[in-house]
Design a protein around this motif. Structure first.
Motif, PDB file in Angstrom:
ATOM      1  N   THR A  58     -12.040  23.855  37.307  1.00 34.97           N
ATOM      2  CA  THR A  58     -13.405  23.448  36.955  1.00 34.97           C
ATOM      3  C   THR A  58     -13.581  23.171  35.468  1.00 34.97           C
ATOM      4  O   THR A  58     -14.444  22.393  35.090  1.00 34.97           O
ATOM      5  N   LEU A  59     -12.785  23.786  34.609  1.00 39.73           N
ATOM      6  CA  LEU A  59     -12.963  23.615  33.164  1.00 39.73           C
ATOM      7  C   LEU A  59     -12.003  22.598  32.544  1.00 39.73           C
ATOM      8  O   LEU A  59     -12.153  22.241  31.379  1.00 39.73           O
ATOM      9  N   ALA A  60     -11.026  22.130  33.265  1.00 34.04           N
ATOM     10  CA  ALA A  60     -10.013  21.236  32.710  1.00 34.04           C
ATOM     11  C   ALA A  60     -10.618  19.938  32.176  1.00 34.04           C
ATOM     12  O   ALA A  60     -10.133  19.375  31.196  1.00 34.04           O
ATOM     13  N   GLY A  61     -11.679  19.478  32.769  1.00 30.88           N
ATOM     14  CA  GLY A  61     -12.297  18.225  32.325  1.00 30.88           C
ATOM     15  C   GLY A  61     -13.147  18.369  31.079  1.00 30.88           C
ATOM     16  O   GLY A  61     -13.559  17.365  30.493  1.00 30.88           O
ATOM     17  N   SER A  62     -13.440  19.589  30.665  1.00 28.39           N
ATOM     18  CA  SER A  62     -14.304  19.770  29.493  1.00 28.39           C
ATOM     19  C   SER A  62     -13.556  20.357  28.297  1.00 28.39           C
ATOM     20  O   SER A  62     -14.151  21.028  27.460  1.00 28.39           O
ATOM     21  N   VAL A  63     -12.274  20.106  28.202  1.00 30.21           N
ATOM     22  CA  VAL A  63     -11.493  20.578  27.057  1.00 30.21           C
ATOM     23  C   VAL A  63     -11.997  19.949  25.767  1.00 30.21           C
ATOM     24  O   VAL A  63     -11.995  20.573  24.707  1.00 30.21           O
ATOM     25  N   TRP A  64     -12.470  18.730  25.840  1.00 30.06           N
ATOM     26  CA  TRP A  64     -13.001  18.060  24.658  1.00 30.06           C
ATOM     27  C   TRP A  64     -14.153  18.866  24.044  1.00 30.06           C
ATOM     28  O   TRP A  64     -14.305  18.909  22.826  1.00 30.06           O
ATOM     29  N   LEU A  65     -14.941  19.522  24.903  1.00 29.45           N
ATOM     30  CA  LEU A  65     -16.052  20.331  24.420  1.00 29.45           C
ATOM     31  C   LEU A  65     -15.536  21.520  23.602  1.00 29.45           C
ATOM     32  O   LEU A  65     -16.111  21.867  22.571  1.00 29.45           O
ATOM     33  N   LEU A  66     -14.446  22.125  24.053  1.00 31.53           N
ATOM     34  CA  LEU A  66     -13.852  23.237  23.312  1.00 31.53           C
ATOM     35  C   LEU A  66     -13.401  22.785  21.926  1.00 31.53           C
ATOM     36  O   LEU A  66     -13.657  23.459  20.935  1.00 31.53           O
ATOM     37  N   VAL A  67     -12.769  21.647  21.861  1.00 33.39           N
ATOM     38  CA  VAL A  67     -12.275  21.131  20.581  1.00 33.39           C
ATOM     39  C   VAL A  67     -13.445  20.851  19.638  1.00 33.39           C
ATOM     40  O   VAL A  67     -13.421  21.235  18.466  1.00 33.39           O
ATOM     41  N   VAL A  68     -14.474  20.206  20.144  1.00 31.61           N
ATOM     42  CA  VAL A  68     -15.640  19.885  19.309  1.00 31.61           C
ATOM     43  C   VAL A  68     -16.338  21.159  18.838  1.00 31.61           C
ATOM     44  O   VAL A  68     -16.667  21.297  17.652  1.00 31.61           O
ATOM     45  N   LEU A  69     -16.564  22.107  19.743  1.00 32.70           N
ATOM     46  CA  LEU A  69     -17.225  23.357  19.355  1.00 32.70           C
ATOM     47  C   LEU A  69     -16.400  24.146  18.348  1.00 32.70           C
ATOM     48  O   LEU A  69     -16.937  24.714  17.396  1.00 32.70           O
ATOM     49  N   PHE A  70     -15.085  24.198  18.550  1.00 32.17           N
ATOM     50  CA  PHE A  70     -14.223  24.910  17.611  1.00 32.17           C
ATOM     51  C   PHE A  70     -14.302  24.282  16.220  1.00 32.17           C
ATOM     52  O   PHE A  70     -14.431  24.989  15.222  1.00 32.17           O
ATOM     53  N   ALA A  71     -14.241  22.976  16.169  1.00 30.21           N
ATOM     54  CA  ALA A  71     -14.294  22.288  14.877  1.00 30.21           C
ATOM     55  C   ALA A  71     -15.645  22.493  14.196  1.00 30.21           C
ATOM     56  O   ALA A  71     -15.712  22.774  12.995  1.00 30.21           O
ATOM     57  N   LEU A  72     -16.726  22.399  14.941  1.00 30.87           N
ATOM     58  CA  LEU A  72     -18.055  22.554  14.352  1.00 30.87           C
ATOM     59  C   LEU A  72     -18.347  23.986  13.930  1.00 30.87           C
ATOM     60  O   LEU A  72     -18.848  24.239  12.834  1.00 30.87           O
ATOM     61  N   LEU A  73     -18.045  24.933  14.806  1.00 31.05           N
ATOM     62  CA  LEU A  73     -18.410  26.318  14.523  1.00 31.05           C
ATOM     63  C   LEU A  73     -17.531  26.962  13.459  1.00 31.05           C
ATOM     64  O   LEU A  73     -17.961  27.893  12.781  1.00 31.05           O
ATOM     65  N   ASN A  74     -16.311  26.496  13.309  1.00 28.02           N
ATOM     66  CA  ASN A  74     -15.419  27.094  12.321  1.00 28.02           C
ATOM     67  C   ASN A  74     -15.250  26.245  11.071  1.00 28.02           C
ATOM     68  O   ASN A  74     -14.649  26.700  10.101  1.00 28.02           O
ATOM     69  N   GLY A  75     -15.769  25.039  11.104  1.00 24.51           N
ATOM     70  CA  GLY A  75     -15.639  24.169   9.945  1.00 24.51           C
ATOM     71  C   GLY A  75     -16.335  24.702   8.710  1.00 24.51           C
ATOM     72  O   GLY A  75     -15.890  24.465   7.587  1.00 24.51           O
ATOM     73  N   PHE A  76     -17.409  25.457   8.878  1.00 29.87           N
ATOM     74  CA  PHE A  76     -18.136  25.956   7.720  1.00 29.87           C
ATOM     75  C   PHE A  76     -17.336  26.995   6.933  1.00 29.87           C
ATOM     76  O   PHE A  76     -17.656  27.285   5.780  1.00 29.87           O
ATOM     77  N   PHE A  77     -16.282  27.561   7.507  1.00 31.29           N
ATOM     78  CA  PHE A  77     -15.450  28.510   6.769  1.00 31.29           C
ATOM     79  C   PHE A  77     -14.702  27.836   5.624  1.00 31.29           C
ATOM     80  O   PHE A  77     -14.221  28.496   4.720  1.00 31.29           O
ATOM     81  N   PHE A  78     -14.585  26.520   5.682  1.00 29.51           N
ATOM     82  CA  PHE A  78     -13.813  25.796   4.683  1.00 29.51           C
ATOM     83  C   PHE A  78     -14.688  25.177   3.601  1.00 29.51           C
ATOM     84  O   PHE A  78     -14.254  24.278   2.893  1.00 29.51           O
ATOM     85  N   PHE A  79     -15.910  25.664   3.487  1.00 31.71           N
ATOM     86  CA  PHE A  79     -16.798  25.201   2.431  1.00 31.71           C
ATOM     87  C   PHE A  79     -17.359  26.395   1.685  1.00 31.71           C
ATOM     88  O   PHE A  79     -17.752  27.393   2.280  1.00 31.71           O
ATOM     89  N   ASP A  80     -17.352  26.296   0.365  1.00 28.94           N
ATOM     90  CA  ASP A  80     -17.967  27.304  -0.498  1.00 28.94           C
ATOM     91  C   ASP A  80     -19.233  26.714  -1.085  1.00 28.94           C
ATOM     92  O   ASP A  80     -19.262  25.537  -1.464  1.00 28.94           O
ATOM     93  N   ILE A  81     -20.245  27.537  -1.164  1.00 23.11           N
ATOM     94  CA  ILE A  81     -21.491  27.122  -1.794  1.00 23.11           C
ATOM     95  C   ILE A  81     -21.801  28.135  -2.882  1.00 23.11           C
ATOM     96  O   ILE A  81     -21.827  29.342  -2.637  1.00 23.11           O
ATOM     97  N   HIS A  82     -22.006  27.643  -4.081  1.00 19.51           N
ATOM     98  CA  HIS A  82     -22.387  28.508  -5.191  1.00 19.51           C
ATOM     99  C   HIS A  82     -23.888  28.320  -5.434  1.00 19.51           C
ATOM    100  O   HIS A  82     -24.302  27.325  -6.032  1.00 19.51           O
ATOM    101  N   PRO A  83     -24.704  29.259  -4.962  1.00 17.54           N
ATOM    102  CA  PRO A  83     -26.154  29.091  -5.115  1.00 17.54           C
ATOM    103  C   PRO A  83     -26.589  29.206  -6.575  1.00 17.54           C
ATOM    104  O   PRO A  83     -26.001  29.949  -7.357  1.00 17.54           O
ATOM    105  N   ARG A  84     -27.606  28.441  -6.915  1.00 17.81           N
ATOM    106  CA  ARG A  84     -28.161  28.483  -8.263  1.00 17.81           C
ATOM    107  C   ARG A  84     -28.906  29.791  -8.475  1.00 17.81           C
ATOM    108  O   ARG A  84     -29.608  30.259  -7.597  1.00 17.81           O
ATOM    109  N   TYR A  85     -28.721  30.350  -9.648  1.00 18.46           N
ATOM    110  CA  TYR A  85     -29.541  31.477 -10.052  1.00 18.46           C
ATOM    111  C   TYR A  85     -30.855  30.911 -10.580  1.00 18.46           C
ATOM    112  O   TYR A  85     -30.875  29.888 -11.250  1.00 18.46           O
TER     113      TYR A  85
END
Length: 152
Positions: A58-85
């Motif tokens: 049942t899940l074999a056809g939605s592997v693309w969803l796993l790839v997209v969710l993994f990329a979106l949800l974990n992509g923010f780990f690769f960005f640093d934000i230095h907030p202004r004081y």
């Protein structure tokens, strides 16, 4: 604006410029360097989920969803934000503390700011004597200490 507020604001703006604090996300691999075990664990979990999805009818056809969710949800780990004081954030406890932290309590002011306050003709003698007492008592002062001095 009092002289202490002006000097404190100038120091904060100088720190923002020196440390490139501009609220912009920048790509960085510091997450991998700081947390290599977590990074490896994320990939192991992703491959385990991928394997289960590929084995499932049942899940074999939605592997693309796993790839997209993994990329979106974990992509923010690769960005640093230095907030202004900002001067206006000192002594404010709201959602900005979650983003900025209480930098004004944990970060010490540069010694040049203390010298500027002590040698400024716009600061009255009572505040200067209180500043001397604070330095003698605490040694290093935080931004909140100078902020509280300016409110007298």
């Amino acid at each position: 604006m009092t002289e202490i507020q002006r000097l404190l604001t100038d120091t904060i703006e100088q720190l923002n410029a020196e440390e490139k604090r501009d609220n912009r996300p920048r790509f960085s691999i510091s997450f991998i360097r700081k947390h290599p075990g977590l990074f490896i664990g994320m990939w192991i979990g992703w491959f385990a989920t991928l394997w289960v999805m590929l084995e499932s009818d049942t899940l074999a056809g939605s592997v693309w969803l796993l790839v997209v969710l993994f990329a979106l949800l974990n992509g923010f780990f690769f960005f640093d934000i230095h907030p202004r004081y900002r001067y206006d954030d000192i002594d404010v406890l709201d959602l900005r503390v979650c983003y900025n932290g209480e930098w004004y309590n944990t970060r010490n002011v540069p010694p040049t700011l203390i010298d500027k306050i002590l040698h400024s003709p716009g600061v009255d003698e009572q505040q200067k004597s209180l500043l001397h007492k604070m330095v003698a008592t605490k040694g290093e002062l935080s931004f909140y200490d100078i902020f509280s001095l300016g409110r007298l």
